[in-house]
Design an enzyme around this catalytic site. Structure first.
Site, PDB file in Angstrom:
ATOM      1  N   ARG A   1       0.577  -1.117   0.346  1.00  0.00           N
ATOM      2  CA  ARG A   1       0.148  -0.076   0.206  1.00  0.00           C
ATOM      3  C   ARG A   1       0.900   1.521   0.227  1.00  0.00           C
ATOM      4  NH1 ARG A   1      -2.927  -4.410   3.148  1.00  0.00           N
ATOM      5  NH2 ARG A   1      -1.287  -3.344   5.307  1.00  0.00           N
TER       6      ARG A   1
ATOM      7  N   GLU B   1       5.421 -10.988  14.476  1.00  0.00           N
ATOM      8  CA  GLU B   1       4.804 -11.104  16.293  1.00  0.00           C
ATOM      9  C   GLU B   1       4.951 -12.560  16.566  1.00  0.00           C
ATOM     10  OE1 GLU B   1       0.773 -10.616  15.594  1.00  0.00           O
ATOM     11  OE2 GLU B   1       0.703 -10.926  18.181  1.00  0.00           O
TER      12      GLU B   1
HETATM   13  P1  AMP Z   1       5.011  -2.732  11.424  1.00  0.00           P
HETATM   14  O1  AMP Z   1       6.361  -3.604  11.172  1.00  0.00           O
HETATM   15  O2  AMP Z   1       4.152  -3.920  13.174  1.00  0.00           O
HETATM   16  O3  AMP Z   1       4.853  -1.794  12.446  1.00  0.00           O
HETATM   17  O4  AMP Z   1       3.764  -2.989  10.834  1.00  0.00           O
HETATM   18  C1  AMP Z   1       3.558  -1.866   9.383  1.00  0.00           C
HETATM   19  C2  AMP Z   1       3.440  -2.570   8.131  1.00  0.00           C
HETATM   20  O5  AMP Z   1       1.919  -3.658   8.351  1.00  0.00           O
HETATM   21  C3  AMP Z   1       2.735  -1.726   7.050  1.00  0.00           C
HETATM   22  O6  AMP Z   1       3.402  -2.009   6.238  1.00  0.00           O
HETATM   23  C4  AMP Z   1       1.333  -1.877   7.445  1.00  0.00           C
HETATM   24  O7  AMP Z   1       0.952  -2.095   6.215  1.00  0.00           O
HETATM   25  C5  AMP Z   1       1.800  -3.266   7.672  1.00  0.00           C
HETATM   26  N1  AMP Z   1       0.201  -3.480   9.232  1.00  0.00           N
HETATM   27  C6  AMP Z   1       0.168  -3.323  10.589  1.00  0.00           C
HETATM   28  N2  AMP Z   1      -0.743  -2.968  11.294  1.00  0.00           N
HETATM   29  C7  AMP Z   1      -1.388  -3.194  10.196  1.00  0.00           C
HETATM   30  C8  AMP Z   1      -2.714  -3.312  10.797  1.00  0.00           C
HETATM   31  N3  AMP Z   1      -3.530  -3.122  12.220  1.00  0.00           N
HETATM   32  N4  AMP Z   1      -3.877  -2.320   9.297  1.00  0.00           N
HETATM   33  C9  AMP Z   1      -3.468  -2.910   8.743  1.00  0.00           C
HETATM   34  N5  AMP Z   1      -1.643  -2.550   8.029  1.00  0.00           N
HETATM   35  C10 AMP Z   1      -1.180  -2.852   9.132  1.00  0.00           C
END
Ligand code: AMP
Length: 182
Positions: free
Chosen positions: A70, A107
């Site tokens: 995205r 995770e």
């Molecule tokens: P993080 O590495 O945990 O910060 O996750 C970020 C990536 O995962 C981004 O590229 C987001 O598009 C996706 N992402 C993580 N959590 C969500 C969520 N609750 N809703 C939508 N996209 C998420």
């Protein structure tokens, strides 16, 4: 409660009004923040992209990097608005030529992201964009990867930051620009 974000209440409220919460996607317990309604609304999308460009300044960066997938949508629009090029940061195995990669913890398990080894010229100022900042693991890996590839981080913008996951603590050495913080 008023919407809050780093580019003011109006843009924060606009984004908030164009997000759909999808419970238990992609797995139980996760609320997926679906930004497709924002992307689909021309006037709202334009305002948000202009807000990102205004925050960093049209001449504040040389190129825009988007995080798969995205982030590509946002990166291409920002790049077009500022008259720069766009560089995709991709999931492992998608890029055809020599790459640099970074592996980071999810995770459960781990993931890798890649850029072409020759994607950036030395010191090129890179604005990095993505849709959602959750734990910050993806962002941390991406920003480090771009620097290893020779780029200089000019800024990092997300449309939505999930504050309860404390990504800013993890990214404490970085400037984070989040248009909506929940
Ligand atoms: P993080 O590495 O945990 O910060 O996750 C970020 C990536 O995962 C981004 O590229 C987001 O598009 C996706 N992402 C993580 N959590 C969500 C969520 N609750 N809703 C939508 N996209 C998420």
């Amino acid at each position: 409660m008023a919407a809050k974000g780093d580019s003011g209440e109006k843009l924060a409220a606009l984004i908030a009004s164009r997000i759909l919460d999808v419970p238990d996607f992609p797995k139980p317990g996760i609320v997926f923040k679906d930004l497709m309604p924002l992307f689909a609304d021309g006037a709202a999308f334009t305002e948000v992209i202009d807000g990102i460009v205004a925050h960093h300044g049209r001449t504040g960066f040389d190129v825009v990097a988007g995080i798969e997938a995205r982030g590509f949508v946002i990166a291409a629009a920002v790049a077009y608005a500022a008259g720069t090029g766009v560089i995709p940061v991709r999931k492992a195995g998608k890029l055809p030529r020599a790459t640099l990669s970074a592996t980071y913890a999810l995770e459960y398990g781990e993931a890798s992201i890649e850029v072409h080894a020759d994607a950036f010229t030395a010191g090129q100022r890179v604005l990095v964009v993505d849709d959602v900042l959750a734990t910050g693991g993806t962002a941390e890996a991406t920003l480090g990867l771009i620097e290893r590839a020779g780029g200089s981080i000019a800024g990092f913008s997300v449309l939505l930051e999930l504050e309860f996951l404390n990504a800013r603590q993890r990214l404490s050495n970085r400037q984070v620009h989040a248009l909506l913080k929940v």
